[in-house]
Design an enzyme around this catalytic site. Structure first.
Site, short mmCIF file in Angstrom:
data_model
loop_
_atom_site.label_atom_id
_atom_site.label_comp_id
_atom_site.label_asym_id
_atom_site.label_seq_id
_atom_site.Cartn_x
_atom_site.Cartn_y
_atom_site.Cartn_z
N SER A 109 0.82 -1.21 0.00
CA SER A 109 0.00 0.00 0.00
C SER A 109 0.87 1.27 0.00
O SER A 109 1.72 1.41 -0.88
CB SER A 109 -0.96 -0.07 1.20
OG SER A 109 -1.96 0.89 1.10
N ASP A 118 -9.91 -2.99 -5.79
CA ASP A 118 -9.02 -2.07 -5.07
C ASP A 118 -8.93 -0.77 -5.86
O ASP A 118 -8.61 -0.80 -7.06
CB ASP A 118 -7.63 -2.75 -4.97
CG ASP A 118 -6.60 -1.88 -4.26
OD1 ASP A 118 -6.95 -0.78 -3.80
OD2 ASP A 118 -5.44 -2.31 -4.18
N HIS A 163 -8.00 -4.72 -1.30
CA HIS A 163 -6.88 -3.98 -0.74
C HIS A 163 -6.71 -4.34 0.74
O HIS A 163 -7.68 -4.51 1.46
CB HIS A 163 -7.14 -2.47 -0.86
CG HIS A 163 -5.93 -1.66 -0.54
ND1 HIS A 163 -4.94 -1.42 -1.45
CD2 HIS A 163 -5.54 -1.05 0.61
CE1 HIS A 163 -3.98 -0.71 -0.89
NE2 HIS A 163 -4.32 -0.47 0.37
#
Ligand SMILES: *[C@@H]1O[C@H](CO)[C@@H](O)[C@H](O)[C@H]1NC(C)=O
Ligand SMILES: *[C@@H]1O[C@H](CO)[C@@H](O)[C@H](O)[C@H]1NC(C)=O
Ligand SMILES: *[C@@H]1O[C@H](CO)[C@@H](O)[C@H](O)[C@H]1NC(C)=O
Length: 401
Positions: free
Chosen positions: A189, A341, A371
């Site tokens: 991320s 995502d 995600h």
């Protein structure tokens, strides 16, 4: 007293409402993800309410939740775990105990959390880094870089650069028995954002050029230019990571001024003179047809933000802005993207741009993925998807590091 009854009651109602709000059908482990998604949405709304009544800041609310998962440095039969500092920045080191004939590979891990929450000491990262050290017989270094909004841009990237430059010194590598030709930098991320920027910076630095063998980016965010890519449109409301939560949190890395988040949500946050940057992230050029669907490309709208607004060096925030000639020098790269995502297209565009530049890339795309799944690999929130992502990433490391 009334608050204490009302608030949990309100949260339960919200949660119940959200949990029955449909999420995409082909998401793996539908009900677990629906619960996670509802918990996230309830938290976001509660955090917004609390912030508006002046009880606690939006970000601090998330920190409180996340920090319940902090762990101590606990060694086990195979790995010595040490909390220490490098260049005054806290790090956690995982050192295999077993005697080794040859020097070991090393993995430097940069955690996610939108630049504002998280720690390498959180249970899921401790679990992942320990697992990596065990499986690869590797030295693993987790970096606790400073977080926003207390420490805004460029604190996070500066800390990562400082730690890595010291760790890469011959005498430090020798001290930990690391093979200087087998070092990977990994992150998920916003950690992936930092890894991508860091790898570009090291490669551009004559002293550190070619010292990194590989980089691994797990559902990374790679640009803060266009918030209307097809994946931003399709997964605006999640599951799990909504556009609103992502932008509310990540914009704190740049400023506490709420005008930026409002503008970014409308894709109107780029300054007047920035149109030349769009060609690097133009999804209508780089996205495979399959993902474009019926979406029509619209340019971000320029110059809506107050012109007295601070200007940021965008390439230290959006690694997708590197030119092709910068990209072509990058090391072996692993990119994992998840279908459901908002950041999916960032990863897909980087894969395309790196391949165009001739960089060897391994790309895993998880059709049923969401995600953040790698953060749910331990009790109480356990997703098989998280383990699947971990295993894909580790098996790539085993083959390539
Ligand atoms: C230590 O390593 C052995 C052999 O790889 C493994 O079976 C065991 O589960 C490991 N212990 C821990 C605590 O991870
Ligand atoms: C984006 O790409 C399209 C072609 O797919 C092109 O028509 C458009 O001018 C590009 N826009 C920018 C700002 O690069
Ligand atoms: C721009 O920001 C400055 C300083 O924050 C403020 O004084 C001014 O009123 C703002 N202008 C607009 C058009 O919002």
């Amino acid at each position: 007293m009334e608050y204490k009854i009302l608030l949990p009651g309100l949260c339960c109602i919200l949660f119940a409402y959200y949990v029955y709000t449909p999420i995409p059908e082909n998401v793996e482990e539908y009900w677990k993800v629906a619960i996670l998604d509802a918990a996230m949405k309830t938290s976001s709304l509660t955090a917004t309410l609390f912030e508006n009544v002046g009880l606690i800041k939006y970000r601090d609310f998330f920190s409180l939740l996340v920090n319940t998962l902090l762990t101590k440095a606990v060694s086990d039969e195979n790995i010595t775990v040490i909390d220490t500092d490098i260049s005054d920045i806290p790090v956690r080191l995982y050192l295999p105990k077993k005697k080794s004939e040859r020097r070991r590979p090393a993995v430097i891990y940069i955690h996610g959390g939108a630049f504002v929450v998280g720690s390498t000491k959180l249970m899921p990262y401790d679990f992942l880094n320990r697992w990596t050290a065990n499986k690869l017989d590797a030295v693993v270094l987790g970096i606790d870089y400073r977080l926003a909004p207390q420490h805004q841009f460029p604190a996070a990237i500066d800390d990562c650069v400082s730690v890595v430059k010291i760790f890469l010194q011959d005498k430090i590598l020798a001290k930990y028995g690391v093979d200087p030709t087998r070092i990977c930098i990994s992150g998920d991320s916003s950690g992936g954002t930092l890894v991508a920027i860091l790898t570009q910076m090291l490669q551009d630095d004559p002293e550190f050029k070619d010292k990194i063998k590989a980089q691994a980016l797990i559902y990374p965010g790679l640009q803060f230019i266009d918030t209307l890519t097809p994946s931003y449109r399709e997964y605006e409301h999640g599951p799990f990571l909504s556009k609103e939560v992502a932008i509310n949190l990540a914009s704190l890395y740049l400023t506490k001024d709420k005008e930026l988040r409002r503008a970014a949500l409308r894709n109107e946050h780029m300054p007047q003179d920035s149109r030349h940057l769009f060609k690097f992230v133009n999804w209508s050029v780089f996205l495979p047809e399959k993902y474009k669907k019926n979406h029509v490309y619209t340019e971000p709208i320029l110059g809506k933000l107050n012109s007295s607004y601070p200007k940021f060096p965008h390439n230290r925030i959006s690694p997708l802005l590197a030119s092709d000639s910068q990209l072509q020098n990058l090391p072996l790269t692993y990119v994992l993207t998840c279908e459901h995502d908002i950041l999916r297209d960032d990863g897909l565009i980087y894969v395309k741009r790196l391949r165009n530049a001739g960089v060897p890339v391994t790309h895993d795309h998880i059709e049923e993925g969401i995600h953040g799944a790698l953060s749910f690999t331990t009790a109480p929130l356990f997703l098989n998807l998280g383990l699947r992502i971990r295993d894909k990433y580790i098996s790539w490391l085993e083959k390539n590091l």
